[in-house]
Design a protein around this motif. Structure first.
Motif, short mmCIF file in Angstrom:
data_model
loop_
_atom_site.label_atom_id
_atom_site.label_comp_id
_atom_site.label_asym_id
_atom_site.label_seq_id
_atom_site.Cartn_x
_atom_site.Cartn_y
_atom_site.Cartn_z
N ASP A 14 50.13 43.99 -27.87
CA ASP A 14 48.97 44.43 -28.65
C ASP A 14 48.65 43.49 -29.80
O ASP A 14 47.50 43.37 -30.22
CB ASP A 14 49.23 45.83 -29.21
N GLU A 15 49.68 42.83 -30.35
CA GLU A 15 49.46 42.00 -31.54
C GLU A 15 49.61 40.52 -31.27
O GLU A 15 48.90 39.70 -31.85
CB GLU A 15 50.44 42.42 -32.65
N ASN A 16 50.55 40.13 -30.42
CA ASN A 16 50.80 38.70 -30.19
C ASN A 16 51.40 38.50 -28.82
O ASN A 16 51.51 39.44 -28.02
CB ASN A 16 51.70 38.14 -31.28
N ILE A 17 51.80 37.27 -28.54
CA ILE A 17 52.41 36.89 -27.26
C ILE A 17 53.92 37.08 -27.40
O ILE A 17 54.54 36.56 -28.34
CB ILE A 17 52.06 35.44 -26.91
N VAL A 18 54.51 37.81 -26.45
CA VAL A 18 55.93 38.13 -26.55
C VAL A 18 56.77 37.31 -25.59
O VAL A 18 57.99 37.15 -25.79
CB VAL A 18 56.16 39.63 -26.29
N ALA A 19 56.18 36.77 -24.54
CA ALA A 19 56.95 36.01 -23.56
C ALA A 19 55.99 35.15 -22.73
O ALA A 19 54.75 35.22 -22.88
CB ALA A 19 57.77 36.94 -22.67
N VAL A 20 56.58 34.38 -21.80
CA VAL A 20 55.81 33.49 -20.93
C VAL A 20 56.33 33.63 -19.50
O VAL A 20 57.56 33.64 -19.29
CB VAL A 20 55.90 32.02 -21.38
N VAL A 21 55.40 33.75 -18.57
CA VAL A 21 55.76 33.78 -17.15
C VAL A 21 55.58 32.36 -16.59
O VAL A 21 54.51 31.75 -16.72
CB VAL A 21 54.89 34.77 -16.37
N ARG A 22 56.62 31.88 -15.95
CA ARG A 22 56.58 30.54 -15.32
C ARG A 22 56.68 30.74 -13.81
O ARG A 22 57.65 31.30 -13.31
CB ARG A 22 57.71 29.66 -15.81
N VAL A 23 55.66 30.27 -13.08
CA VAL A 23 55.64 30.34 -11.61
C VAL A 23 55.60 28.92 -11.06
O VAL A 23 54.78 28.10 -11.50
CB VAL A 23 54.42 31.15 -11.12
N ALA A 24 56.48 28.62 -10.12
CA ALA A 24 56.57 27.26 -9.59
C ALA A 24 56.73 27.30 -8.07
O ALA A 24 57.25 28.27 -7.51
CB ALA A 24 57.71 26.49 -10.23
N THR A 25 56.26 26.23 -7.41
CA THR A 25 56.42 26.06 -5.96
C THR A 25 56.76 24.61 -5.69
O THR A 25 56.37 23.70 -6.45
CB THR A 25 55.11 26.44 -5.24
N PRO A 26 57.54 24.32 -4.63
CA PRO A 26 57.91 22.93 -4.34
C PRO A 26 56.66 22.04 -4.17
O PRO A 26 55.75 22.38 -3.41
CB PRO A 26 58.72 23.03 -3.06
N TYR A 27 56.65 20.92 -4.88
CA TYR A 27 55.48 20.01 -4.81
C TYR A 27 55.38 19.33 -3.44
O TYR A 27 54.30 18.89 -3.05
CB TYR A 27 55.60 18.95 -5.91
N LYS A 28 56.48 19.32 -2.70
CA LYS A 28 56.45 18.67 -1.39
C LYS A 28 55.55 19.42 -0.42
O LYS A 28 55.04 18.84 0.55
CB LYS A 28 57.86 18.55 -0.83
N HIS A 29 55.34 20.74 -0.67
CA HIS A 29 54.42 21.47 0.19
C HIS A 29 52.99 20.94 0.04
O HIS A 29 52.25 20.80 1.02
CB HIS A 29 54.47 22.96 -0.14
N ILE A 30 52.64 20.65 -1.21
CA ILE A 30 51.29 20.10 -1.46
C ILE A 30 51.19 18.67 -0.94
O ILE A 30 50.22 18.31 -0.25
CB ILE A 30 50.98 20.15 -2.96
N SER A 31 52.19 17.85 -1.25
CA SER A 31 52.15 16.46 -0.79
C SER A 31 52.19 16.38 0.74
O SER A 31 51.61 15.48 1.35
CB SER A 31 53.32 15.67 -1.39
#
Length: 423
Positions: free
Chosen positions: A127-144
């Motif tokens: 309600d007042e500020n940012i309390v945490a951060v969500v980090r989502v990652a996937t192997p870059y080799k799938h894109i390459s």
């Protein structure tokens, strides 16, 4: 001397080179654009996933860490972790510290490649500020991998395009080079004296025009050579008569006749022979300077001064343009044949025939036998020199005909300048 490559190779190299260059210039920007497109698509997908997960994370996750239940439909290749604002992992999967997660403390979404993974971080607001951060990652080799497969497909298409360009280039090179090679062979044959060249139609307008021009040139050269051969053969007949008269006159001087009269006659005949030679030389060169308005009275007066003939000239003759040398030789041939093989009286007439004039030579002899072609061979002597006379007449745009076989009358028909232009 630098060796020039053949046209087939030059056309082939030019077309294939242009096609390859076009493929490269088109494929390189497309490859870069595909790479960016696949990366942007992956980032947008990760941003959606990170935003969905951040909505499910409780505000107390940083104080009381616990596993987070992921929304349904997430890829199993995703690596999901919860981080504090300093980028340290609180729970979930991922590195113990992530700079991209720490950057999301400003309240915005960030992306970066970390440890071979394409990572996206999204803030978890309260309600007042940012309390945490969500980090989502996937192997870059799938894109390459997707990018590489797209590039391989583009390379295969490029090879196919260059191959098709090579096939088309070979056909086009052959289509362009074959007519020139044919023209080269025809030109070599023409140089070897073969005048039977015929035009080839290959569907290339310029090559067809050149082939037709070469055929016309070969035909003209063949006709010219044939005419020169006939001219050389008939000239000998034309020179033999005055030369024989000159020699006979000189021999008669050995019998005791007046030498002055013999010498005078020999000089006259020699001058006549010289005149014939000069005329024949001018005719063999085909000089256009001799083709002007024909002075018929002066020409016939010259003939009458040298030979015992009767000259008749109609008043008001039309104006014709012709070579004086040619007409003089034609009339000389007719008069000499009449003097040698005909009988008196010998008449030379100039008459108006409507579209031109006719110079007619007749004598009182028995004439020409029925069926004899005097312009191909001698008939009672009348054929000597007539073939040459007819060819000279045709070269001037006129005609030489046997108007009456007995008593013989030969007619030289010369068209007026207006009538010749109308034809």
């Amino acid at each position: 001397m630098t060796r020039i490559p053949p046209l087939r190779r030059r056309v082939l190299v030019a077309i294939v080179g242009v096609a390859a260059l076009a493929v490269v210039l088109f494929a390189m920007p497309l490859a870069i654009a595909l790479q960016r497109l696949y990366r942007d698509e992956a980032i947008k997908s990760l941003e959606r996933d990170a935003t969905r997960i951040s909505a499910a994370v409780p505000d107390t996750i940083a104080r009381r860490p616990k596993p987070v239940t992921l929304p349904t439909g997430m890829s199993r290749h995703l690596s999901v972790g919860i981080y504090d604002l300093d980028g340290d992992r609180v729970t979930g999967r991922g590195p113990s510290n992530s700079p991209v997660a720490g950057a999301a403390g400003d309240g915005r979404v960030h992306e970066a490649v970390e440890n071979g993974l394409l990572a996206v971080s999204a803030p978890v607001p309260s309600d007042e500020n940012i309390v945490a951060v969500v980090r989502v990652a996937t192997p870059y080799k799938h894109i390459s991998g997707r990018v590489e497969r797209a590039w391989l497909l583009m390379v295969a298409l490029a090879i196919l395009v260059v191959g098709l360009a090579t096939v088309v280039a070979r056909r086009q090179a052959g289509r362009l080079a074959a007519p020139l090679e044919g023209l080269t062979r025809d030109a070599q044959a023409l140089g070897s004296g073969d005048f039977s060249i015929r035009a080839r139609s290959v569907g290339v307008r310029e090559a067809d025009a050149a082939s037709q021009a070469l055929e016309a040139t070969a035909r003209r050269l063949g006709e010219l050579l044939e005419r020169e051969r006939a001219f050389s053969a008939h000239v000998s007949h034309q020179l033999r008569t005055p030369l024989t008269g000159l020699l006979l006159g000189l021999e008669s001087g050995l019998t005791g006749e007046d030498p002055r009269a013999v010498i005078r006659t020999a000089i006259e005949r020699g001058e006549h022979l010289q005149e014939i030679i000069d005329d024949l030389v001018r005719l063999s060169r085909g000089s256009p300077a001799d083709r002007g308005v024909l002075n018929v009275p002066a020409l016939l007066a010259e003939i009458r001064a040298r030979t015992d003939v009767t000259v008749r000239i109609e008043p008001g003759l039309p104006e014709v343009r012709a070579s004086l040398s040619a007409v003089r030789q034609i009339v000389n041939v007719l008069v000499d044949n009449a003097v040698t093989h005909g009988k008196a009286p010998i008449t030379v007439s100039a008459v108006d025939v409507g579209q031109g004039l006719a110079i007619e030579v007749g004598d009182g002899g028995p004439g020409i036998p029925d069926g004899a072609d005097v312009f191909r061979g001698p008939a009672d002597g009348h054929g000597i020199g007539l073939a040459l006379a007819r060819s000279l007449a045709e070269a001037e745009g006129g005609r030489l005909v046997l108007r009456r076989p007995s008593p013989p009358v030969f007619s030289l028909l010369l068209p007026t300048s207006d009538y010749r232009s109308a034809d």
